[in-house]
Design an enzyme around this catalytic site. Sequence first.
Site, short mmCIF file in Angstrom:
data_model
loop_
_atom_site.label_atom_id
_atom_site.label_comp_id
_atom_site.label_asym_id
_atom_site.label_seq_id
_atom_site.Cartn_x
_atom_site.Cartn_y
_atom_site.Cartn_z
N ASP A 65 -2.77 -41.79 -54.70
CA ASP A 65 -4.03 -41.80 -55.44
C ASP A 65 -3.76 -41.75 -56.94
O ASP A 65 -4.47 -42.38 -57.73
CB ASP A 65 -4.89 -40.60 -55.03
CG ASP A 65 -5.42 -40.74 -53.61
OD1 ASP A 65 -5.29 -41.84 -53.03
OD2 ASP A 65 -5.96 -39.75 -53.08
N GLY A 66 -2.75 -40.98 -57.32
CA GLY A 66 -2.43 -40.85 -58.74
C GLY A 66 -2.01 -42.17 -59.35
O GLY A 66 -2.42 -42.52 -60.47
N GLU A 67 -1.18 -42.94 -58.63
CA GLU A 67 -0.73 -44.24 -59.13
C GLU A 67 -1.90 -45.21 -59.22
O GLU A 67 -2.03 -45.98 -60.18
CB GLU A 67 0.35 -44.81 -58.20
CG GLU A 67 0.91 -46.16 -58.63
CD GLU A 67 1.62 -46.12 -59.98
OE1 GLU A 67 1.73 -47.19 -60.60
OE2 GLU A 67 2.04 -45.03 -60.41
N GLU A 117 -21.04 -52.90 -30.56
CA GLU A 117 -20.65 -52.14 -31.75
C GLU A 117 -21.60 -50.95 -31.92
O GLU A 117 -22.73 -50.99 -31.42
CB GLU A 117 -20.71 -53.03 -32.98
CG GLU A 117 -22.08 -53.62 -33.24
CD GLU A 117 -22.07 -54.78 -34.22
OE1 GLU A 117 -22.88 -54.74 -35.16
OE2 GLU A 117 -21.28 -55.72 -34.03
N LYS A 125 -24.41 -48.79 -33.40
CA LYS A 125 -25.57 -49.10 -34.27
C LYS A 125 -25.62 -48.04 -35.36
O LYS A 125 -26.08 -46.92 -35.13
CB LYS A 125 -26.86 -49.13 -33.46
CG LYS A 125 -28.05 -49.61 -34.27
CD LYS A 125 -29.30 -49.70 -33.41
CE LYS A 125 -30.47 -50.22 -34.24
NZ LYS A 125 -30.77 -49.38 -35.41
N LYS A 141 -30.91 -48.36 -27.84
CA LYS A 141 -31.13 -47.17 -28.66
C LYS A 141 -30.90 -45.89 -27.86
O LYS A 141 -31.24 -45.80 -26.68
CB LYS A 141 -32.57 -47.16 -29.20
CG LYS A 141 -32.93 -48.36 -30.06
CD LYS A 141 -32.26 -48.31 -31.42
CE LYS A 141 -32.85 -47.25 -32.31
NZ LYS A 141 -34.23 -47.56 -32.78
N CYS A 162 -35.74 -3.91 -41.48
CA CYS A 162 -35.29 -4.51 -40.23
C CYS A 162 -36.44 -4.49 -39.22
O CYS A 162 -37.06 -3.43 -39.00
CB CYS A 162 -34.09 -3.74 -39.68
SG CYS A 162 -33.56 -4.28 -38.03
N CYS A 200 -29.47 -6.04 -42.40
CA CYS A 200 -29.84 -4.68 -42.03
C CYS A 200 -28.59 -3.83 -42.23
O CYS A 200 -27.52 -4.14 -41.69
CB CYS A 200 -30.30 -4.63 -40.58
SG CYS A 200 -30.45 -2.95 -39.91
#
Length: 685
Positions: A39-41, A119, A121, A326, A420, A438
């Site tokens: 990530d740094g590069e 796939e 949904k 669904k 309480c 309490c």
Amino acid sequence: MIDPSSSFDRIKKEARLLREQLHVHNINYHVKDDPVISDGEYDRMMQRLIAIETQFPELSTPDSPTRRIGAKALTAFETAEHAIPMQSLDNAFSDQDVIDFHNRTAKILNTSDIRYTVEPKLDGVAVELRYEQGSLTLALTRGDGTMGEVITDNARTIPSVPLKLAPAGNGTIPDVLEVRGEVIINSKDFEGLNKKRLATGEPLFANPRNAAAGSLRQLDSRVTAKRPLEIFVYGVGRAQELMANFDIGSHSALLESLKRLGFRINPLIRSGLSLTEVLDRFKAFETMRQDLDYEIDGMVIKVDDIVFQERLGTKARSPRWAIAYKFPAMEETTVINDIIVQVGRTGTLTPVAILEPVNIGGVMVARASLHNQDEIQNKDIRINDTVLVKRAGDVIPKVVKPVTALRTGSERVFVMPTHCPVCHSPVRRLDNEAAVKCINASCKAQLKQRLKHFVSKGGFDMEGLGTKLIDQLVDRTLVGSFADLFTLDRETLAAMDRMGEKSATNIVQAIERSKRIPLKRFLFALGMAHTGESAAQLLSSTFFTLEALLKASAEALGAIEGVGPKTADSVVAFFANPDNQETIARMMENGVVIENHTVVESAALDNATFFSEKRVVLTGTLGTLTRSEAKQRLEEQGARVVSSVSKNTDILVAGEASGSKLVKARSLGVTIMDEQTFLEHLDRG
């Protein structure tokens, strides 16, 4: 800062090279889940390109990765026409509906030998992306299917949207290509986004879909750039050149071609399925749904053969070659009839909504936790409100928001009690916590909850000692502590309501069997604040004996990976309490034997297994074991199962639909194991 001695041509060449490299790395990370640089590069390369384009704006191109940062704000959205309408799908709500769809399709095609692609949904926002000569030139929302809003600047900020296509196959890129996909926000990022909005006093998003839609409709794309949006591509609009270039004859081949061009395709898509396999896959989606990183609301079924699709054609609003199966609705509206307050085992007062019973996903829901006063105030939930209630998988029902448009004036604001509701002692809100507690340690409500936790399966596992029996024992002052459970006899139990001699005998035998208990379950059973099963396992495997744990300081406990300062302070305070010390001593006097970790795990420690002493993270859905079963088997073989990936993780077991943990593990060089390899190592012991 750009070196002034560098020639313009050299800087221009560097900018072009940086753009090309960043495009490749972006695809590796967001599409292939296979980053090849740190990530740094990546950040250093991006900052260098930003610096060049800032000093030389003429070098910035429309497809530059820097466009992901966002452009200047618009005053309003323009609209544009879809070259090919973005139709909706017909819905199926049962296996029979899908069978009817198959039969209609078979009748038109005059064959029942039909293969399907299915796939998940995704519950997100549909968009269309237009590419010309390989560069993103236009992005539209679905809109009404014919016209959509232009969101090009916003789409460019989404990391998984390619700004420039990668040459694939025969090396050519279509002059014009329109792809369609679903923009989503994953569940964890959604929670983080709402936490930030809560901290800044902004209204909360009701669900990830609303958050994604709101993010895409920002007039200022710099705001969109800060939102954790991602996209999965599922189809095309205009794509004649692509279809011809790659000789595409099926939907599955189309998706594979799109993937080679740099688009992100959902890994859960399956192709070549028969009708029976389609129905089985739907059941698999229902099972894995709660373990996914993102929300899905069903499964899309598509005829795979492109020639068949063309023969089937479309209706006015939907294609004949696809249908959406669904899930049962997981959100419904109902009325809050009242709000009561329950007292937990640590004294926390929890407001609970008493709902007009409503069927959500096949389950009747009559109550839902409101968590705390802050939650109620932030959502402005009132007694008599009509509210949206959500239930996902096996998760406890949740009140999402009130439907303020339906308020009649009869709604009442809820106020947390100052005492309480059970023992009437004063309550206190601790610093930096939302919970109200309490403070009476002798409160019967707390005692009942502590006992129920103590006898649960993860604790002493006293079969037969249920909620109603514990309530009776406490109300009749027959049990006032954990230790009292071990003094119960058959005669006492037989005298309880709805309790016969046989049941009483069975419970006494269950109590006797429970007296020998592993250290990790003993620690869990005590119900110490912030100390669940994972923390109990970590403490057990670190200190091995209760005696060693009792000598540990809060600093020593907090230094254990996975044990935070709250858990450390809670454990030290619990064992320092004289009443708790006396209870544990009485338990042992009554025959309780705590098996040291070394005894419990002797097989794993004396005969080292592949997983011995390894830190293992589980992610995704396993086909043969539940998450808890896999965790138990790993721990039996000496592994330490942790919840998050870090540089100290030894193995990531990646099931189906693995997400961000898999990406992070790859970037850290963690060993990644698929389910088959995992099971083989387990079986070898």
